[in-house]
Design a protein around this motif. Structure first.
Motif, PDB file in Angstrom:
ATOM      1  N   ASP A   4       0.849  -1.189   0.000  1.00  0.00           N
ATOM      2  CA  ASP A   4       0.000   0.000   0.000  1.00  0.00           C
ATOM      3  C   ASP A   4       0.884   1.238   0.000  1.00  0.00           C
ATOM      4  OD1 ASP A   4      -2.326   1.443  -0.068  1.00  0.00           O
ATOM      5  OD2 ASP A   4      -2.795   1.243   2.061  1.00  0.00           O
ATOM      6  N   ALA A   5       0.398   2.315  -0.588  1.00  0.00           N
ATOM      7  CA  ALA A   5       1.145   3.574  -0.645  1.00  0.00           C
ATOM      8  C   ALA A   5       0.164   4.735  -0.591  1.00  0.00           C
ATOM      9  CB  ALA A   5       1.978   3.633  -1.926  1.00  0.00           C
ATOM     10  N   ARG A   6       0.424   5.701   0.277  1.00  0.00           N
ATOM     11  CA  ARG A   6      -0.430   6.890   0.406  1.00  0.00           C
ATOM     12  C   ARG A   6       0.461   8.125   0.468  1.00  0.00           C
ATOM     13  NH1 ARG A   6      -5.386   4.961  -0.965  1.00  0.00           N
ATOM     14  NH2 ARG A   6      -5.016   2.727  -0.668  1.00  0.00           N
ATOM     15  N   MET A  62       6.372  13.471   0.253  1.00  0.00           N
ATOM     16  CA  MET A  62       6.659  12.191   0.905  1.00  0.00           C
ATOM     17  C   MET A  62       5.536  11.185   0.652  1.00  0.00           C
ATOM     18  SD  MET A  62       9.158  11.099   2.997  1.00  0.00           S
ATOM     19  CE  MET A  62       9.715  12.490   3.973  1.00  0.00           C
ATOM     20  N   LEU A  63       5.961   9.940   0.417  1.00  0.00           N
ATOM     21  CA  LEU A  63       5.022   8.820   0.320  1.00  0.00           C
ATOM     22  C   LEU A  63       5.172   7.935   1.547  1.00  0.00           C
ATOM     23  CD1 LEU A  63       5.182   7.327  -3.302  1.00  0.00           C
ATOM     24  CD2 LEU A  63       3.143   8.159  -2.150  1.00  0.00           C
ATOM     25  N   THR A  64       4.049   7.484   2.100  1.00  0.00           N
ATOM     26  CA  THR A  64       4.091   6.493   3.171  1.00  0.00           C
ATOM     27  C   THR A  64       3.725   5.147   2.555  1.00  0.00           C
ATOM     28  OG1 THR A  64       3.378   8.150   4.771  1.00  0.00           O
ATOM     29  CG2 THR A  64       3.213   5.849   5.434  1.00  0.00           C
ATOM     30  N   VAL A  65       4.574   4.138   2.752  1.00  0.00           N
ATOM     31  CA  VAL A  65       4.353   2.847   2.101  1.00  0.00           C
ATOM     32  C   VAL A  65       4.418   1.713   3.111  1.00  0.00           C
ATOM     33  CG1 VAL A  65       5.224   3.584  -0.152  1.00  0.00           C
ATOM     34  CG2 VAL A  65       6.813   2.632   1.515  1.00  0.00           C
ATOM     35  N   VAL A  66       3.718   0.636   2.790  1.00  0.00           N
ATOM     36  CA  VAL A  66       3.851  -0.631   3.514  1.00  0.00           C
ATOM     37  C   VAL A  66       4.527  -1.593   2.556  1.00  0.00           C
ATOM     38  CG1 VAL A  66       2.659  -2.537   4.620  1.00  0.00           C
ATOM     39  CG2 VAL A  66       1.814  -0.200   4.933  1.00  0.00           C
ATOM     40  N   HIS A  82       7.534  -7.238   7.158  1.00  0.00           N
ATOM     41  CA  HIS A  82       6.727  -6.094   6.761  1.00  0.00           C
ATOM     42  C   HIS A  82       7.333  -4.818   7.315  1.00  0.00           C
ATOM     43  CE1 HIS A  82       3.862  -9.389   6.155  1.00  0.00           C
ATOM     44  NE2 HIS A  82       3.235  -8.586   5.316  1.00  0.00           N
ATOM     45  N   VAL A  83       7.360  -3.782   6.516  1.00  0.00           N
ATOM     46  CA  VAL A  83       8.015  -2.535   6.886  1.00  0.00           C
ATOM     47  C   VAL A  83       7.087  -1.363   6.587  1.00  0.00           C
ATOM     48  CG1 VAL A  83       9.926  -0.966   6.309  1.00  0.00           C
ATOM     49  CG2 VAL A  83      10.345  -3.421   6.527  1.00  0.00           C
ATOM     50  N   LEU A  84       7.025  -0.417   7.533  1.00  0.00           N
ATOM     51  CA  LEU A  84       6.372   0.871   7.304  1.00  0.00           C
ATOM     52  C   LEU A  84       7.476   1.875   7.033  1.00  0.00           C
ATOM     53  CD1 LEU A  84       3.814   2.730   7.431  1.00  0.00           C
ATOM     54  CD2 LEU A  84       4.342   3.051   9.859  1.00  0.00           C
ATOM     55  N   ALA A  85       7.404   2.588   5.908  1.00  0.00           N
ATOM     56  CA  ALA A  85       8.509   3.469   5.531  1.00  0.00           C
ATOM     57  C   ALA A  85       7.994   4.755   4.896  1.00  0.00           C
ATOM     58  CB  ALA A  85       9.451   2.751   4.568  1.00  0.00           C
TER      59      ALA A  85
END
Length: 796
Positions: free
Chosen positions: A629-631, A637-641, A651-654
């Motif tokens: 997922d990406a928001r 900046m993008l927040t991605v899983v 699994h990483v939140l970045a």
């Protein structure tokens, strides 16, 4: 040291279908599979309130959107095809409107453009307060009536965009007034984004391709008319929103009037109806009462009716109820219905003035003839409200005199003492009661014999019935000099200056007619503006295999974003069938005629890490990820899983900075006859840059994320849609895990008093079932700290 501080974690009893952060407060709204809407606070993910599903609204929530000021939450319902506006402070449904198609996505944006015409309008918008009194709050629902007026929100234009099946797209100014119905969009809408300068609308749709696979497409619609006429659109939308709000206020006022009219008022009518049906004599009811009035004698049947069924005590109670009920209704008509009607006439008259300025407002579809019809309908409603006042006034006088006489007559039948103040009845009083009997009883007996209806002495209740039937006892207009003059005047008889009165119809009927006329008046601009919108860009992106049909639609990529400063539309998406280890970014200017270089780029989610040890034995490791997922966190900046390709449990939140990707100099030339996935190898690619902006999500099969860059928060949802973790994104010191994170909630002061008690009570209910889960989570946090310190070098 790992980035982001975890401030809450919870296992939810029902799978989550939608989640959206408030733009102004540290609150997140969740909708689950049972149709329940939940509001949680960032701190410890405490529940603030829950709104259960209802038969009235529906049980299948399909989309969520916050009003830009964070005070109203909109959600759509698939089973009832409705959109609901809910007040955030009290979990109260404020407005519901039906849709032709089920809504699959929604977006609520605020216009950020400024010009002198708008600034002057913002300053003068409240001019109506100088000419109109403040609408009084409604009894028994004071909070509700205040909230209804708060539906207007700020003067600056905001637009709720709704999308659904079969290319269904509609725009609602201030979330209330339909300002455009768009045509020409193909497929089912998956996500929407209206630019803050109103120049274009980005739509992601799903179209069935030739091989019957769902094909994801990007469409850009040119909404130049809204942008070019922004001051006029804002003025018109604001006025129509005032009108929509006033219609709801009048509806609530009429509901209060119906509540004030008590069933006890029908007791006299019901007993007289039964008396007429059962009496053996051929004497009319009017004659029976007149005989009692003139001679003090009554038939055994009438005496039985009065003494056994009505009783002295019952008559006294009935008299008090009638006076109290009539007085309440009278106050509601004067203070609410008439005030609301006057305000409605004021705003409609201003809209009519706008419609006559054809140079400015004719392109938007304002029709002066339709508005004139709406003004006439409101005038008719005001006349009917005034007629009800006259009926109440007359009925109160009649009933007082009639009950006073009847009370004395019944005391005499019982041979009880009659108080001296009641015993004095003048000839005028006797004549008044005789006229009341003659007017009410003879007309009712005639109706009863002809139609078989019930005996109807009470005249007010018929005005409050929501029926199409004519009034049982319409007002007697014989001898009215004004009506006689109108009938005899050929010029005034059909004059547009005079409001029609509909003497045979109820107040409810005239209100429904008024609402229908105003609704038609509101529809014309939506059609005209909708026809002006045309498709500027159509780009087929990629196909989705049928196997992914079970994935929750509400979380799926692509994700849209509007960069207000750069005036750009961004689309972020993955093409797992073509290149599972890449993330793609599409850019388009909000002005469809503006050329944007490097419109398509990709980010390679695999990179090499140098793991050289002290012995200089160089070794290279490759870490490869796929994007779940990406928001967009903000413009930069993008927040991605991310998920490890080789190790699916990793699994990483970045956070991914976009600067390096957007600086790509390689130009991509789009072949117009091919989908993007068919020419994916030619898309310029940049390497993954993570730095220290990442965190491993241990013991969680993370899948989806919702973010708010303004409040600097993120919420991660697991693949089973029940496990949630909440993070503050700009905090890197996890030693502060136990610190109170509510200090970031300064804007919530208005909510605290009303929400805290609800949240604590609901939290207690959940606490017992989740005690074990919370202990486990604490252990997980400790493990994460150790694990992340060890693995930090992988991403640095």
């Amino acid at each position: 040291m790992p980035a982001f501080r975890q401030v809450g974690e919870k296992q939810l009893p029902n799978p989550v279908l939608c989640m959206a952060w408030s733009p102004k407060r540290d609150l997140i709204a969740l909708a689950n599979t049972t149709g329940e809407l939940l509001l949680h606070r960032l701190a410890s993910f405490q529940r603030v309130w829950s709104l259960p599903p209802s038969e009235y609204t529906g049980k299948e929530i399909t989309a969520l959107a916050w009003r830009p000021d964070g005070k109203i939450l909109a959600f759509s319902l698939g089973d009832t095809k409705q959109v609901v506006l809910c007040g955030v402070e009290k979990a109260e449904i404020l407005h519901v409107f039906p849709m032709q198609n089920p809504v699959t996505c929604m977006h609520w944006m605020e216009v950020m453009e400024e010009n002198s015409a708008l600034s002057s309008f913002y300053n003068s918008e409240d001019e109506s307060k100088l000419f109109l009194p403040k609408l009084p709050t409604l009894p028994k629902s004071e909070e509700k009536s205040d909230e209804i007026m708060n539906l207007l929100g700020e003067v600056r234009l905001n637009i709720l965009v709704l999308g659904g099946d079969d290319g269904f797209v509609e725009l609602y100014a201030y979330g209330m007034y339909k300002i455009a119905t768009l045509t020409g969009v193909s497929g089912t809408c998956r996500s929407l984004s209206l630019s803050s300068d109103l120049k274009s609308l980005s739509v992601i749709t799903e179209v069935r391709s030739a091989d019957n696979n769902p094909e994801i497409c990007y469409i850009q619609l040119d909404t130049a008319l809204l942008s070019d006429c922004l001051p006029e659109v804002t003025r018109m939308a604001r006025k129509f929103t005032h009108i929509s709000t006033l219609l709801q206020y009048l509806h609530l006022s009429l509901t209060c009037m119906c509540e004030a009219w008590e069933d006890i008022l029908m007791q006299m009518d019901l007993r007289l109806t039964k008396f007429v049906q059962e009496k053996n004599t051929s004497t009319q009811v009017q004659d029976e009462f007149l005989e009692l009035l003139l001679w003090g004698q009554s038939s055994p049947e009438l005496q039985a009716l009065l003494m056994n069924q009505l009783t002295v005590k019952g008559l006294k109670k009935l008299g008090q109820s009638i006076e109290s009920s009539y007085s309440s209704i009278q106050k509601l008509v004067i203070s609410h219905l008439q005030s609301g009607s006057e305000a409605l006439l004021y705003h409609l008259s201003e809209v009519k003035g706008m419609s006559l300025w054809k140079q400015k407002f004719e392109p938007l579809g304002l029709d002066s003839a339709a508005i004139e019809g709406a003004i006439t309908a409101v005038g008719s409603f005001s006349l009917k409200a005034n007629e009800l006042l006259q009926v109440i006034d007359k009925s109160m006088k009649n009933f007082k005199a009639f009950f006073r006489w009847l009370y004395v007559a019944m005391l005499r039948m019982c041979e009880e003492h009659v108080p001296p103040e009641l015993n004095k009845m003048t000839q005028k009083d006797i004549a008044f009661v005789a006229d009341f009997l003659s007017e009410h009883f003879s007309q009712n007996e005639e109706l009863f014999d002809r139609k078989g209806k019930y005996f109807n002495v009470e005249r007010v209740g018929q005005y409050l019935k929501d029926e199409d039937d004519d009034l049982v006892s319409p007002p007697n207009t014989k001898g009215n000099q004004w009506l006689k003059f109108l009938q005899e005047s050929t010029h005034l008889k059909e004059s547009p200056l005079l409001f029609p009165s509909y003497p045979q119809k109820s107040l409810h009927f005239v209100k429904r007619m008024m609402e229908s006329v105003i609704e038609q008046c509101l529809q014309k601009p939506a059609e005209i503006i909708g026809k002006s919108v045309n498709q500027a860009v159509f780009l087929p992106l990629y196909t989705v295999p049928e196997s992914s049909e079970n994935t929750p639609r509400l979380f799926e990529l692509p994700s849209l974003w509007n960069d207000k400063k750069a005036k750009m539309h961004y689309v972020v998406f993955c093409m797992p069938e073509i290149s599972p280890c890449k993330l793609y970014l599409l850019r388009k200017g909000t002005d469809p005629n503006r050329h944007i270089p490097n419109s398509v780029m990709s980010i390679d989610l695999s990179h090499h890490i140098d793991n050289a040890d002290d012995d200089n034995a160089a070794a290279q490791s490759e870490y490869v990820y796929s994007c779940l997922d990406a928001r967009f966190y903000d413009d930069e900046m993008l927040t991605v899983v991310l998920q490890g390709v080789e190790d699916n449990s990793w699994h990483v939140l970045a956070q991914l900075p976009l600067a390096s990707t957007l600086s790509c100099e390689t130009e991509f030339k789009w072949e117009p006859n091919l989908r993007l996935d068919q020419q994916g190898s030619a898309i310029p690619c940049q390497g993954l840059v993570l730095g220290n902006q990442w965190r491993e999500l241990e013991s969680m099969k993370a899948q989806f994320v919702a973010v708010n860059g303004i409040r600097k928060v993120a919420c991660v949802l697991s693949a089973n849609l029940r496990h949630i973790r909440v993070f503050e994104m700009d905090v890197e010191d996890e030693d502060e895990e136990g610190a109170d994170s509510q200090n970031a909630s300064a804007d919530q002061e208005g909510l605290e008093t009303t929400m805290t008690s609800q949240g604590q009570g609901e939290e207690r209910e959940e606490a017992e079932g989740e005690a074990g889960e919370l202990d486990k989570n604490k252990e997980t946090v400790g493990k994460e700290t150790t694990k992340n310190i060890t693995d930090h070098r992988i991403f640095s």
